[in-house]
Design a protein around this motif. Structure first.
Motif, PDB file in Angstrom:
ATOM      1  N   GLN A 162      -3.742   3.170   0.038  1.00 17.59           N
ATOM      2  CA  GLN A 162      -3.146   2.031   0.158  1.00 17.59           C
ATOM      3  C   GLN A 162      -3.829   1.047  -0.459  1.00 17.59           C
ATOM      4  OE1 GLN A 162      -3.522   2.567   4.610  1.00 17.59           O
ATOM      5  NE2 GLN A 162      -0.646   2.325   4.764  1.00 17.59           N
ATOM      6  N   GLN A 163      -4.843   0.536  -0.776  1.00 15.09           N
ATOM      7  CA  GLN A 163      -5.353  -0.360  -1.550  1.00 15.09           C
ATOM      8  C   GLN A 163      -4.930  -0.161  -3.225  1.00 15.09           C
ATOM      9  OE1 GLN A 163      -9.546  -0.729  -0.655  1.00 15.09           O
ATOM     10  NE2 GLN A 163      -9.915  -1.093   2.019  1.00 15.09           N
ATOM     11  N   ALA A 164      -4.546   0.847  -3.213  1.00 16.48           N
ATOM     12  CA  ALA A 164      -4.256   1.467  -4.993  1.00 16.48           C
ATOM     13  C   ALA A 164      -2.989   1.693  -4.932  1.00 16.48           C
ATOM     14  CB  ALA A 164      -4.628   3.063  -4.931  1.00 16.48           C
ATOM     15  N   LEU A 177     -16.215   3.719  -1.242  1.00 13.42           N
ATOM     16  CA  LEU A 177     -15.990   2.483  -0.766  1.00 13.42           C
ATOM     17  C   LEU A 177     -14.713   2.012  -1.400  1.00 13.42           C
ATOM     18  CD1 LEU A 177     -19.553   0.827  -2.026  1.00 13.42           C
ATOM     19  CD2 LEU A 177     -18.952   1.976   0.729  1.00 13.42           C
ATOM     20  N   GLY A 178     -14.515   2.657  -2.256  1.00 11.88           N
ATOM     21  CA  GLY A 178     -13.312   1.893  -2.428  1.00 11.88           C
ATOM     22  C   GLY A 178     -12.409   2.530  -3.735  1.00 11.88           C
ATOM     23  N   LEU A 179     -11.548   2.313  -4.699  1.00 10.35           N
ATOM     24  CA  LEU A 179     -11.091   2.889  -6.086  1.00 10.35           C
ATOM     25  C   LEU A 179     -10.579   1.382  -7.237  1.00 10.35           C
ATOM     26  CD1 LEU A 179      -7.979   4.866  -5.024  1.00 10.35           C
ATOM     27  CD2 LEU A 179     -10.343   6.138  -5.119  1.00 10.35           C
ATOM     28  N   GLU A 180     -11.717   1.779  -7.939  1.00  6.94           N
ATOM     29  CA  GLU A 180     -11.502   1.264  -9.073  1.00  6.94           C
ATOM     30  C   GLU A 180     -10.062   1.218  -9.981  1.00  6.94           C
ATOM     31  OE1 GLU A 180     -13.871  -1.347 -11.334  1.00  6.94           O
ATOM     32  OE2 GLU A 180     -14.342  -1.210  -8.594  1.00  6.94           O
ATOM     33  N   THR A 181      -9.521   0.336 -10.658  1.00  2.00           N
ATOM     34  CA  THR A 181      -8.143   0.455 -11.308  1.00  2.00           C
ATOM     35  C   THR A 181      -8.548  -0.999 -12.337  1.00  2.00           C
ATOM     36  OG1 THR A 181      -6.946  -1.071  -9.877  1.00  2.00           O
ATOM     37  CG2 THR A 181      -6.593   1.230  -9.033  1.00  2.00           C
ATOM     38  N   ASP A 182      -7.126  -0.175 -13.074  1.00  5.40           N
ATOM     39  CA  ASP A 182      -6.785  -0.736 -14.522  1.00  5.40           C
ATOM     40  C   ASP A 182      -6.296  -1.936 -14.904  1.00  5.40           C
ATOM     41  OD1 ASP A 182      -4.963  -0.002 -15.348  1.00  5.40           O
ATOM     42  OD2 ASP A 182      -5.255   1.445 -17.273  1.00  5.40           O
ATOM     43  N   ALA A 183      -5.728  -2.715 -15.133  1.00  9.73           N
ATOM     44  CA  ALA A 183      -4.947  -3.961 -15.298  1.00  9.73           C
ATOM     45  C   ALA A 183      -3.639  -3.297 -15.021  1.00  9.73           C
ATOM     46  CB  ALA A 183      -4.746  -4.408 -16.486  1.00  9.73           C
ATOM     47  N   ALA A 190      -0.926   6.417 -11.210  1.00 10.32           N
ATOM     48  CA  ALA A 190      -1.330   6.960 -12.748  1.00 10.32           C
ATOM     49  C   ALA A 190      -3.227   6.887 -11.987  1.00 10.32           C
ATOM     50  CB  ALA A 190      -1.771   6.282 -13.763  1.00 10.32           C
ATOM     51  N   GLY A 191      -3.314   8.483 -12.154  1.00  9.30           N
ATOM     52  CA  GLY A 191      -4.833   8.823 -12.218  1.00  9.30           C
ATOM     53  C   GLY A 191      -5.377   9.163 -10.891  1.00  9.30           C
ATOM     54  N   LEU A 192      -3.947   8.835  -9.329  1.00  8.33           N
ATOM     55  CA  LEU A 192      -4.758   9.275  -7.965  1.00  8.33           C
ATOM     56  C   LEU A 192      -3.503  10.462  -7.630  1.00  8.33           C
ATOM     57  CD1 LEU A 192      -6.363   7.882  -5.502  1.00  8.33           C
ATOM     58  CD2 LEU A 192      -4.500   6.257  -4.909  1.00  8.33           C
ATOM     59  N   TYR A 193      -4.222  11.382  -7.342  1.00  8.92           N
ATOM     60  CA  TYR A 193      -4.000  12.517  -6.339  1.00  8.92           C
ATOM     61  C   TYR A 193      -4.975  12.304  -5.135  1.00  8.92           C
ATOM     62  CZ  TYR A 193      -3.406  13.893 -11.046  1.00  8.92           C
ATOM     63  OH  TYR A 193      -2.683  13.679 -12.105  1.00  8.92           O
ATOM     64  N   VAL A 194      -3.469  13.388  -4.149  1.00  5.24           N
ATOM     65  CA  VAL A 194      -4.037  13.470  -2.708  1.00  5.24           C
ATOM     66  C   VAL A 194      -4.320  15.018  -2.197  1.00  5.24           C
ATOM     67  CG1 VAL A 194      -3.686  11.377  -2.016  1.00  5.24           C
ATOM     68  CG2 VAL A 194      -2.203  12.545  -1.950  1.00  5.24           C
ATOM     69  N   ALA A 195      -4.816  15.167  -0.849  1.00  2.26           N
ATOM     70  CA  ALA A 195      -5.118  16.864  -0.821  1.00  2.26           C
ATOM     71  C   ALA A 195      -5.140  16.796   0.688  1.00  2.26           C
ATOM     72  CB  ALA A 195      -5.250  17.918  -1.638  1.00  2.26           C
ATOM     73  N   GLY A 196      -4.726  17.741   0.910  1.00  4.39           N
ATOM     74  CA  GLY A 196      -5.606  17.908   2.592  1.00  4.39           C
ATOM     75  C   GLY A 196      -4.431  17.147   3.526  1.00  4.39           C
ATOM     76  N   ASN A 197      -5.479  16.423   4.367  1.00  5.91           N
ATOM     77  CA  ASN A 197      -5.008  16.000   5.249  1.00  5.91           C
ATOM     78  C   ASN A 197      -4.720  14.035   5.013  1.00  5.91           C
ATOM     79  OD1 ASN A 197      -4.653  18.045   7.349  1.00  5.91           O
ATOM     80  ND2 ASN A 197      -6.384  17.036   8.246  1.00  5.91           N
ATOM     81  N   ASP A 198      -5.165  14.213   3.967  1.00  9.58           N
ATOM     82  CA  ASP A 198      -5.063  12.311   2.954  1.00  9.58           C
ATOM     83  C   ASP A 198      -3.271  12.393   2.840  1.00  9.58           C
ATOM     84  OD1 ASP A 198      -7.259  11.598   4.642  1.00  9.58           O
ATOM     85  OD2 ASP A 198      -8.078  11.792   2.193  1.00  9.58           O
ATOM     86  N   MET A 199      -2.793  13.972   2.345  1.00  7.41           N
ATOM     87  CA  MET A 199      -1.247  14.101   1.991  1.00  7.41           C
ATOM     88  C   MET A 199      -0.493  13.979   2.812  1.00  7.41           C
ATOM     89  SD  MET A 199      -0.229  16.408  -0.955  1.00  7.41           S
ATOM     90  CE  MET A 199       1.313  16.746  -1.004  1.00  7.41           C
ATOM     91  N   HIS A 200       0.522  13.629   3.127  1.00  9.14           N
ATOM     92  CA  HIS A 200       1.853  13.161   3.757  1.00  9.14           C
ATOM     93  C   HIS A 200       1.931  14.980   4.243  1.00  9.14           C
ATOM     94  CE1 HIS A 200       4.072  11.756   7.280  1.00  9.14           C
ATOM     95  NE2 HIS A 200       5.127  12.428   5.949  1.00  9.14           N
ATOM     96  N   SER A 201       2.150  15.652   5.634  1.00 10.85           N
ATOM     97  CA  SER A 201       2.322  17.086   5.237  1.00 10.85           C
ATOM     98  C   SER A 201       3.412  17.312   5.276  1.00 10.85           C
ATOM     99  CB  SER A 201       2.358  17.385   7.224  1.00 10.85           C
ATOM    100  OG  SER A 201       2.291  17.943   7.315  1.00 10.85           O
TER     101      SER A 201
END
Length: 571
Positions: free
Chosen positions: A310-312, A239-245, A525-536
């Motif tokens: 994007q929200q993060a 549903l969404g990502l959790e982030t700290d301050a 920090a703490g966010l990685y992307v792979a596959g088609n969510d990563m810009h080709s």
């Protein structure tokens, strides 16, 4: 896995279960981290499980044995000549460096076993740096029975990759099946396949357990996940990502058994949800016009992962040549109103005796070019005349030998396809054109001009059969051109094709460590992307077979290694 489902803190949470996600999960687990995979559907495998399964990784350690020794300079030159400014140069360097290492790591430590193709030209074989084989690898056939009760948890392949309601076949199998009465070797191959398949069905399996193509790759990854004891939660949308301050991603909000929960991630989160091909709003914003719901990707790939990133603070990539990886698709509307999509990838378009025409009845593209370039040709042609949809046209000799889309060769029943409006059939080209809404005189004139030249193996207008990739997909036994023959024997047949895709190329901008980047180009920090969510890494270009799965496995591995070690050494 039920005993672990109440746990709500892990080192790594991976969202998505295709090649990118499972590669990241396996690597992180093998490097000593505590990992959870969450999947919003009830099946494992994502787009990978329904794909052709090719994996493109230059410089892999099987290339030389396959007869195609590779060099970094040669591979880099080819990518410069095909991708160029459309892709991020630093990420391209990271791919060439990490790709061979990722495949070796997975081969040595998991069940992901691939075999390099001894002959498989890159899609632009005349450009400097191209290879005629070795760079593309295929998953080795996998026995689905090894998954045990989890076999049903693996996403089924596309029906178009199966015969008899569930027996997977590849191009080699199809050639044997078509020649089963002409060759003892083909007869033996076909009988062996059939005995295995019917044995599977009699044993209670819902389909054949001889897995090929992308289904074999997904099965191999899944089998490794099971062996490593990585927990996976199905029917669990993120549903969404959790982030700290400080903006560091620290966890994921999930819908689990109808309740919203938060799972904390001590090291980070990997987003690998398959891009946005089924997000109508994003297609409308980023795809060329006209577009439609023509994707061959799973319909659950609707861009939620990209939205969460994007929200993060993540941003979409820029400078790309196009937002998607194109493929012409024909559409069959079933009696219940649902639509079956058939991708015209590598089987029919390049064979001798088929042409593609626009609404004027005129050819507009080299029919034997890659599926990506074919759709590009549709869009270019549509600026001059209506080439969306385009019409694939053949005669009865072609139909009986090769088939056309869902219409199978060898005298197979196809009247139901005619009644459904999928397949057009007529005794004259003019009547065929009228049925399909194409100019009758235009089509007849095109064929009249095309036939004498095709009989001589010549196509001065578009060069069909003019390079090694074209001929690779043609008929090697047909001379003087493996891709050209007249269209002359009634009845004539046609199907309409639309500009579909096999996934999106536009995704979250990332660095060579698969870390999502913010608007200033800094890692989140703490966010990685792979596959088609990563810009080709290819920037929306399509240089060769397997340019989605190769980077997916690679940057999944990179993400897992970086999460575990805090660094990935690049040459």
């Amino acid at each position: 896995m039920a005993q672990q489902q109440e746990k709500t803190e892990y080192d790594v949470v991976v969202i998505g279960s295709g090649a990118g996600g499972l590669s990241a999960a396996l690597t992180a687990k093998l490097e000593g981290l505590d990992v959870l995979v969450v999947e919003k559907t009830d099946r494992i495998g994502g787009s990978t499980a329904i794909s052709g399964g090719a994996v493109w990784v230059p410089l892999n350690d099987q290339a030389e044995a396959a007869g195609h020794p590779d060099t970094h300079d040669k591979a880099w030159t080819y990518l410069q000549n095909t991708v160029g400014a459309a892709g991020d140069e630093a990420v391209r360097h990271a791919f060439l460096d990490a790709g061979p290492r990722a495949l070796r790591y997975l081969r040595e430590r998991t069940d992901v076993q691939l075999a390099a193709r001894t002959y498989s030209p890159d899609y632009y074989p005349d450009r400097e740096g191209a290879a005629m084989g070795g760079r593309s690898l295929d998953p080795i056939e996998f026995d689905g029975r090894l998954l045990g009760a989890h076999f049903k948890t693996l996403r089924d392949p596309l029906p178009e990759f199966c015969v008899l309601g569930g027996m997977m076949v590849n191009m080699t199998d199809v050639k044997h099946l078509l020649g089963v009465w002409r060759s003892f070797a083909s007869w033996k191959h076909g009988v062996k396949m059939l005995l295995r398949y019917f044995g599977d069905r009699l044993s209670g399996h819902h389909r054949g357990t001889r897995l090929l193509l992308g289904n074999a790759l997904a099965a191999r990854l899944f089998h490794s996940v099971l062996q490593q004891g990585v927990p996976f939660w199905l029917d669990t949308p993120a549903l969404g990502l959790e982030t700290d301050a400080n903006g560091t991603v620290t966890g994921v909000k999930l819908c689990r058994d109808g309740k919203e929960i938060t799972v904390h991630a001590r090291r980070g989160v990997v987003i690998a949800t398959g891009g946005f091909p089924w997000n109508a709003a994003m297609r409308g914003q980023h795809y060329p016009v006209p577009t439609g719901p023509y994707s061959m990707s799973p319909q659950d790939n609707a861009g939620e992962g990209i939205a969460m990133a994007q929200q993060a603070g993540g941003v979409l990539g820029t400078g790309h040549a196009g937002p998607a990886l194109w493929a012409p698709v024909s559409l069959l509307t079933r009696p219940d109103g649902s639509v079956l999509r058939y991708p015209h990838l590598v089987w029919d378009r390049a064979k001798p005796g088929l042409i593609a025409v626009d609404a004027r009845g005129e050819r507009f593209v080299n029919e034997a070019t890659s599926y990506h370039e074919f759709v590009r040709g549709m869009y270019r042609g549509n600026d001059k005349a209506t080439s969306i949809p385009a019409l694939l046209v053949c005669d009865s000799a072609f139909m009986e030998k090769w088939g056309l889309g869902l219409a199978l060769p060898g005298g197979c029943p196809r009247e139901h396809l005619v009644r459904a409006g999928y397949l057009y059939r007529a005794d004259t080209l003019e009547d065929l054109a009228k049925q399909a809404g194409v100019d009758p005189a235009g089509l007849a004139g095109t064929v009249a001009r095309y036939n004498p030249l095709a009989a001589q193996g010549q196509d001065p207008a578009f060069g069909k059969g003019g390079d090694a990739y074209n001929r690779y997909l043609g008929d090697p036994d047909h001379q003087p051109n493996a891709c050209l023959a007249p269209v002359k024997q009634a009845p004539f047949y046609a199907v309409k094709v639309y500009p579909g895709d096999i996934g999106t190329a536009l995704g979250i901008r990332a660095d060579g460590n698969a870390r999502a980047l913010d608007a200033q180009g800094a890692p989140i920090a703490g966010l990685y992307v792979a596959g088609n969510d990563m810009h080709s890494v290819m920037g929306g270009e399509y240089p060769a077979p397997g340019i989605t799965l190769g980077p997916a496995l690679t940057f999944g591995w990179v993400a897992g290694m970086h999460l575990a070690r805090g660094t990935v050494e690049h040459a």
